[in-house]
Scaffold this motif. Structure first.
Motif, mmCIF file in Angstrom:
data_model
loop_
_atom_site.group_PDB
_atom_site.id
_atom_site.type_symbol
_atom_site.label_atom_id
_atom_site.label_comp_id
_atom_site.label_asym_id
_atom_site.label_seq_id
_atom_site.Cartn_x
_atom_site.Cartn_y
_atom_site.Cartn_z
ATOM 1 N N ILE A 124 0.862 -1.185 0.000
ATOM 2 C CA ILE A 124 0.000 0.000 0.000
ATOM 3 C C ILE A 124 0.897 1.234 0.000
ATOM 4 O O ILE A 124 1.954 1.234 0.619
ATOM 5 N N GLU A 126 2.473 2.874 -2.463
ATOM 6 C CA GLU A 126 3.439 3.090 -3.535
ATOM 7 C C GLU A 126 2.653 3.235 -4.841
ATOM 8 O O GLU A 126 1.824 2.390 -5.164
ATOM 9 N N THR A 403 7.465 -12.860 12.300
ATOM 10 C CA THR A 403 8.586 -12.882 11.364
ATOM 11 C C THR A 403 8.166 -12.331 9.999
ATOM 12 O O THR A 403 8.847 -11.490 9.409
ATOM 13 N N ASN A 405 5.586 -10.396 9.220
ATOM 14 C CA ASN A 405 5.097 -9.019 9.180
ATOM 15 C C ASN A 405 6.037 -7.984 9.767
ATOM 16 O O ASN A 405 5.819 -6.790 9.616
ATOM 17 N N GLY A 406 7.050 -8.459 10.459
ATOM 18 C CA GLY A 406 8.010 -7.515 11.012
ATOM 19 C C GLY A 406 9.004 -7.052 9.956
ATOM 20 O O GLY A 406 9.803 -6.155 10.203
ATOM 21 N N TYR A 408 8.222 -6.826 6.072
ATOM 22 C CA TYR A 408 7.501 -7.066 4.819
ATOM 23 C C TYR A 408 7.853 -6.057 3.741
ATOM 24 O O TYR A 408 8.300 -6.393 2.665
ATOM 25 N N ARG A 409 7.713 -4.774 4.086
ATOM 26 C CA ARG A 409 7.845 -3.743 3.065
ATOM 27 C C ARG A 409 9.281 -3.604 2.601
ATOM 28 O O ARG A 409 9.565 -3.356 1.432
ATOM 29 N N SER A 410 10.208 -3.732 3.577
ATOM 30 C CA SER A 410 11.597 -3.411 3.261
ATOM 31 C C SER A 410 12.298 -4.580 2.584
ATOM 32 O O SER A 410 11.756 -5.647 2.419
ATOM 33 N N THR B 316 3.418 -4.992 14.275
ATOM 34 C CA THR B 316 4.563 -5.784 13.828
ATOM 35 C C THR B 316 5.477 -4.931 12.941
ATOM 36 O O THR B 316 6.696 -5.097 12.965
ATOM 37 N N GLY B 320 9.409 -4.133 13.521
ATOM 38 C CA GLY B 320 10.402 -4.283 12.462
ATOM 39 C C GLY B 320 11.053 -2.965 12.065
ATOM 40 O O GLY B 320 11.789 -2.913 11.075
ATOM 41 N N ASP B 322 9.821 -0.438 10.661
ATOM 42 C CA ASP B 322 9.405 -0.129 9.293
ATOM 43 C C ASP B 322 8.322 0.944 9.367
ATOM 44 O O ASP B 322 7.266 0.722 9.952
ATOM 45 N N ARG B 327 0.027 0.462 6.211
ATOM 46 C CA ARG B 327 -0.742 -0.280 7.211
ATOM 47 C C ARG B 327 -1.510 0.665 8.131
ATOM 48 O O ARG B 327 -2.550 0.311 8.651
ATOM 49 N N HIS B 399 8.109 -11.074 18.872
ATOM 50 C CA HIS B 399 8.234 -12.491 19.226
ATOM 51 C C HIS B 399 8.059 -12.695 20.731
ATOM 52 O O HIS B 399 7.562 -13.735 21.164
#
Lengths: 410, 410
Positions: A124, A126, A403, A405-406, A408-410, B316, B320, B322, B327, B399
């Motif tokens: 979302i 971009e 894991t 979702n922490g 995802y974008r990067s 999340t 991360g 991010d 989101r 986690h």
């Protein structure tokens, strides 16, 4: 981006039959992913009717807005789906991108943009460069085919770890009628709708308003009864297309008794696809069916079931194979719906763990623990207040979700 | 049960002063935990007024029901809190257990059971054996003291990784007035209320209805504005006790201008304790303040802020590091409140990431990434629709949360 395939993935995939009146092609447009297909073009013969249900998000994507505008027309000649970019929250650029995509598709298929439906899924925020479709859609239109259906199922995947497809064949007036469906979605999944795209095609001749009514009815107990993480996408789109090529009289009204028959088969397809989405829930290791019965009415039962299915504490307990009925009570209590603590009963599978507001006298810790090790769990809450009942389908909440979702974008 | 101390724990703890009119003792009753205190007895001098706010759960615990019954009386002589067992969803046994505990406490303190307040926290669904308090409460009553306040803060902990206490000293009519507070809670935390116990004691003479009104007002922007995991406990209890020992004229009415002054100090205590609960959120590595402005009204702003703060995908992403504003848009959209995608702006700290419904032209990926590495983050959504504003405080989803909650009961 590559995550381990869900342990709940199907062991085999159905081979869906060709459906007269629809052809498709997939391609690699390089929107985000490398070395995989990321665009689907479907072409429908003239006379194909269309119906759809889209996200209730107040921040819906440009493609959703486009579908909303075209659905009242009830006719479809083309569908373009891309994965890798949701073209959501992209402002005026998003609307321009959608309009350009529709023009390119309409030109390639020789139809009006009012008969083109669009869906985008992925990141979302971009902007989606629709110029990437220039040439691609033209070329796709020259190599349309009627199979295999695995190809479109794969082209629309994002964080999905397996493709989702399912079909039904039913007999109407002695004639074989087919319904094929594909879906994607594994995170940002909650009713109204899931973060989810699904496309269903049938050769049944059926008027658009009837198809719409059946779709709206059966989405309630399928796609709108699943939740992975309570998050609702800006792009959720379920579209149904009926080419009308089966040699039977068309269904023109809901009063036609064949509408019921067709609707049940449509529901089977929607339900199977929805469950596949849950079973591909990000990080899922268990599928859980949350049944609520004895509520004051069905709507109340649904809200309580949803509260349980969305509760992080219930979902982590299930991941830990812990029959923690106390957290289930908590989730019933927070739903805000009528509930009497001292009438509550809770079962895991057939095992009664709590009765009349306290631990059941026959509670068997060893048997319950053994049950919790299973992959497919049933959790039933009886409220003993009325006749309302509902089921919501979900999965457990594990380290895998964090894991995925922490990062995802990067 | 021992989890690593939150990285957001305070570097030091305040030494709260003694408050005239309240004495307390803690003990090891062995309810669940070994080698740590798990019972708190507070004794208040005659004339102490009481107010409280408890969970809205439809499945509230027996202790909550007991407090609800006694609060209208507005008078308190004793408080018993145990950790390790919530005595929730324990049916008739739970009510009996509560009545027996109150009788034991009333006997030990020489007062009526109508002046005894109770709170229990810990596992749900296991009967609490109140006989364990027999003798224990008697002995505690013989060794009551006025400090240190760290002791009660520790005795009420469950999965908390640090004790939570805070105090305020204000001057009213030239006299020093004190407010001391303790709290516990780190999971099952969401407004109305958090899974949370908090007890506040002041020496201010103040009528129970005024204390109740101030408590109800300020809980909205403190304990009811925090969320860890969207789950609401069956046992949430916030109680305030005013011993009235400070040598000033009592506040008898909300119209007394000193009510405002006292209320602000009370709010400071509640707010600090609530933020400590967030900073001890299970698995938390970052604290996030979610500000929503420009909503149609404050209630709408609150619901949108809550939707963002509760979203697993937002939480999340923050874990991360991010700056995934897409989101955030999703979470705004799913709140169901008025929002115009193309007017939305989003800031992380002072950094504008999205403006007018798309990525901000000045968006600076490097600066934003650097900002996200911080421990205390501010996320601001501007809707540009009206004047409504609200803030909700939360933490990230890591986690650690899964680890803590995937194996709690067993």
């Amino acid at each position: 981006m590559a995550h381990p395939v869900s342990p709940l993935a199907p062991k085999s995939y159905p081979e869906l039959p060709a459906i007269d009146g629809v052809r498709f092609a997939t391609a690699e447009a390089g929107i985000k992913y490398k070395n995989r297909t990321d665009v689907l073009l479907m072409a429908f013969d003239a006379g194909t009717t269309a119906a759809g249900v889209v996200t209730k998000s107040k921040c819906s994507s440009a493609a959703v807005d486009w579908c909303k505008a075209n659905l009242p027309g009830g006719l479809a000649r083309g569908l373009v789906v891309n994965s890798g970019n949701a073209n959501a929250f992209t402002g005026a650029k998003g609307a321009q991108s959608v309009a350009l995509t529709a023009e390119l598709a309409a030109k390639a298929l020789g139809c009006s943009t009012a008969e083109i439906f669009l869906a985008s899924t992925g990141v979302i925020g971009e902007p989606l460069d629709a110029n990437k479709f220039e040439g691609v859609l033209d070329t796709m239109a020259t190599r349309l085919g009627d199979g295999p259906w695995m190809d479109p199922a794969k082209a629309i995947m994002t964080t999905d770890t397996f493709p989702k497809l399912y079909g039904a064949i039913l007999e109407i007036d002695g004639v074989e009628v087919k319904i094929n469906g594909i879906a994607k979605g594994s995170g940002m999944i909650a009713p109204d709708m899931a973060t989810m795209l699904s496309f269903v095609v049938t050769d049944m001749p059926i008027a658009a308003p009837v198809l719409q009514a059946l779709l709206s009815r059966h989405v309630a107990t399928s796609f709108n009864a699943v939740t992975v993480d309570s998050d609702t996408s800006t792009s959720d789109t379920l579209l149904a297309f009926a080419t009308g090529k089966a040699a039977v009289e068309p269904i023109e009204s809901l009063d036609d008794p064949r509408a019921e028959t067709f609707g049940e088969a449509l529901r089977d397809v929607l339900f199977d696809l929805a469950i596949q989405v849950v079973r591909d829930g990000e990080g899922a290791t268990k599928q859980v069916s949350v049944h609520v019965e004895g509520a004051v009415d069905d709507a109340s039962a649904f809200r309580i079931a949803k509260s349980i299915a969305d509760s992080p504490l219930v979902k982590t307990a299930i991941a830990g194979e812990d029959a923690n009925w106390g957290r289930v009570v908590m989730a019933v209590g927070k739903a805000g719906e009528p509930a009497d603590r001292d009438k509550l009963s809770i079962r895991f599978g057939d095992l009664l763990v709590a009765k009349n507001g306290e631990r059941a006298p026959i509670y068997d810790e060893a048997a319950t623990s053994a049950y919790m090790k299973g992959e497919d769990l049933e959790l039933t809450v009886s409220l003993a207040l009325g006749e309302g009942r509902a089921t919501v389908y979900t999965c457990d909440l594990t380290h895998g979700y964090i894991t995925i979702n922490g990062d995802y974008r990067s």
